[in-house]
Design a protein around this motif. Structure first.
Motif, PDB file in Angstrom:
ATOM      1  N   VAL A  10      45.942 -47.441  26.929  1.00  0.00           N
ATOM      2  CA  VAL A  10      45.739 -46.505  28.028  1.00  0.00           C
ATOM      3  C   VAL A  10      46.673 -45.328  27.801  1.00  0.00           C
ATOM      4  N   ASN A  11      46.103 -44.143  27.719  1.00  0.00           N
ATOM      5  CA  ASN A  11      46.916 -42.932  27.556  1.00  0.00           C
ATOM      6  C   ASN A  11      46.973 -42.203  28.886  1.00  0.00           C
ATOM      7  N   LEU A  35      53.547 -51.979  27.302  1.00  0.00           N
ATOM      8  CA  LEU A  35      53.409 -51.674  25.875  1.00  0.00           C
ATOM      9  C   LEU A  35      52.095 -50.966  25.548  1.00  0.00           C
ATOM     10  N   ARG A  36      51.046 -51.266  26.331  1.00  0.00           N
ATOM     11  CA  ARG A  36      49.743 -50.678  26.004  1.00  0.00           C
ATOM     12  C   ARG A  36      49.489 -49.352  26.715  1.00  0.00           C
ATOM     13  N   TRP A  40      51.924 -39.259  27.944  1.00  0.00           N
ATOM     14  CA  TRP A  40      52.066 -37.982  27.243  1.00  0.00           C
ATOM     15  C   TRP A  40      52.558 -36.945  28.237  1.00  0.00           C
ATOM     16  N   ASN A  41      53.847 -36.637  28.138  1.00  0.00           N
ATOM     17  CA  ASN A  41      54.436 -35.660  29.062  1.00  0.00           C
ATOM     18  C   ASN A  41      54.092 -34.238  28.646  1.00  0.00           C
ATOM     19  N   ASN A  42      54.117 -33.333  29.592  1.00  0.00           N
ATOM     20  CA  ASN A  42      53.889 -31.895  29.338  1.00  0.00           C
ATOM     21  C   ASN A  42      52.591 -31.640  28.575  1.00  0.00           C
ATOM     22  N   ALA A  74      36.714 -43.753  27.385  1.00  0.00           N
ATOM     23  CA  ALA A  74      36.545 -43.457  28.810  1.00  0.00           C
ATOM     24  C   ALA A  74      37.666 -42.542  29.274  1.00  0.00           C
ATOM     25  N   LEU A  75      37.345 -41.743  30.277  1.00  0.00           N
ATOM     26  CA  LEU A  75      38.332 -40.791  30.818  1.00  0.00           C
ATOM     27  C   LEU A  75      38.297 -40.878  32.337  1.00  0.00           C
ATOM     28  N   PHE A  76      39.442 -41.075  32.921  1.00  0.00           N
ATOM     29  CA  PHE A  76      39.558 -41.139  34.375  1.00  0.00           C
ATOM     30  C   PHE A  76      40.408 -39.955  34.811  1.00  0.00           C
ATOM     31  N   VAL A  77      39.826 -39.109  35.655  1.00  0.00           N
ATOM     32  CA  VAL A  77      40.525 -37.877  36.040  1.00  0.00           C
ATOM     33  C   VAL A  77      41.135 -38.029  37.432  1.00  0.00           C
TER      34      VAL A  77
END
Ligand SMILES: Cc1cc2nc3c(=O)[nH]c(=O)nc-3n(C[C@H](O)[C@H](O)[C@H](O)COP(=O)(O)OP(=O)(O)OC[C@H]3O[C@@H](n4cnc5c(N)ncnc54)[C@H](O)[C@@H]3O)c2cc1C
Length: 157
Positions: A10-11, A35-36, A40-42, A74-77
């Motif tokens: 998961v990102n 761990l998973r 991603w900051n900034n 998949a993308l969750f906004v």
């Protein structure tokens, strides 16, 4: 954390550099420790790639302009919150972000009363509310009482 139970990775892409700024500290700590889950900051999402379906999400570092492609299906906004209150504008006073003002000059007993007599606002849509389930439910329980008292005063109960 919910998605991380089943997803391989998961990102989490956030546009600033402090995960705990907009969420409970305990949750931010759980996310950092998972761990998973990769934070991603900034960064912001700048491109989606794929033929038949989503395959890659390109994220851009807003400070360095560096781009990185992340494999994803998949993308969750979830980008902030915007209350759907414009239809109330005029009769009901809103704050600068569109949340409903309550209790203005009315004292504690009428804390969920809006600027229009007999119109009450509770939960997330109320300006200054804490945006939590328990408080929304609590607001609702109090508001039922306030509605009842309003109807009694109006001679309709
Ligand atoms: C991803 C996410 C995770 C969260 N996690 C937590 C958590 O772990 N713990 C916690 O306490 N809180 C959490 N929250 C916050 C919590 O969901 C809210 O505080 C709570 O749902 C607020 O309840 P509410 O009834 O005020 O608003 P909502 O639950 O948003 O309900 C408002 C309802 O009104 C409807 N509606 C909108 N406009 C109209 C209209 N014009 N006419 C009729 N209906 C309309 C909407 O469709 C919606 O069903 C989370 C929120 C999100 C988005």
């Amino acid at each position: 954390m919910f998605l991380a139970r089943t997803a391989t990775d998961v990102n989490v892409v956030i546009r600033h550099d402090d995960l705990s700024r907009d969420m409970s500290r305990y949750l931010a700590e759980r996310i950092r420790a998972a761990l998973r889950v990769h934070v991603w900051n900034n960064c912001e999402v700048c491109e989606l790639r794929g033929d038949e379906r989503l395959e890659e999400v390109v994220v851009r570092n807003v400070r360095t302009d560096e781009r990185r492609s992340l494999r994803a299906t998949a993308l969750f906004v979830l980008i902030g919150s915007e209350p759907h209150t414009r239809w109330l504008e005029g009769p009901v006073e809103l704050d600068e972000r569109g949340f409903i003002m309550t209790g203005v000059g009315l004292g504690g007993a009428a804390m969920f009363q809006t600027s229009t007599d007999g119109v009450f606002a509770i939960g997330d849509v109320r300006s200054g509310s804490v945006k939590r389930v328990a408080s929304a439910v609590g607001d609702g329980a109090v508001a039922v009482r306030l509605v009842y008292e309003h109807l009694v005063r109006a001679g309709r109960r």
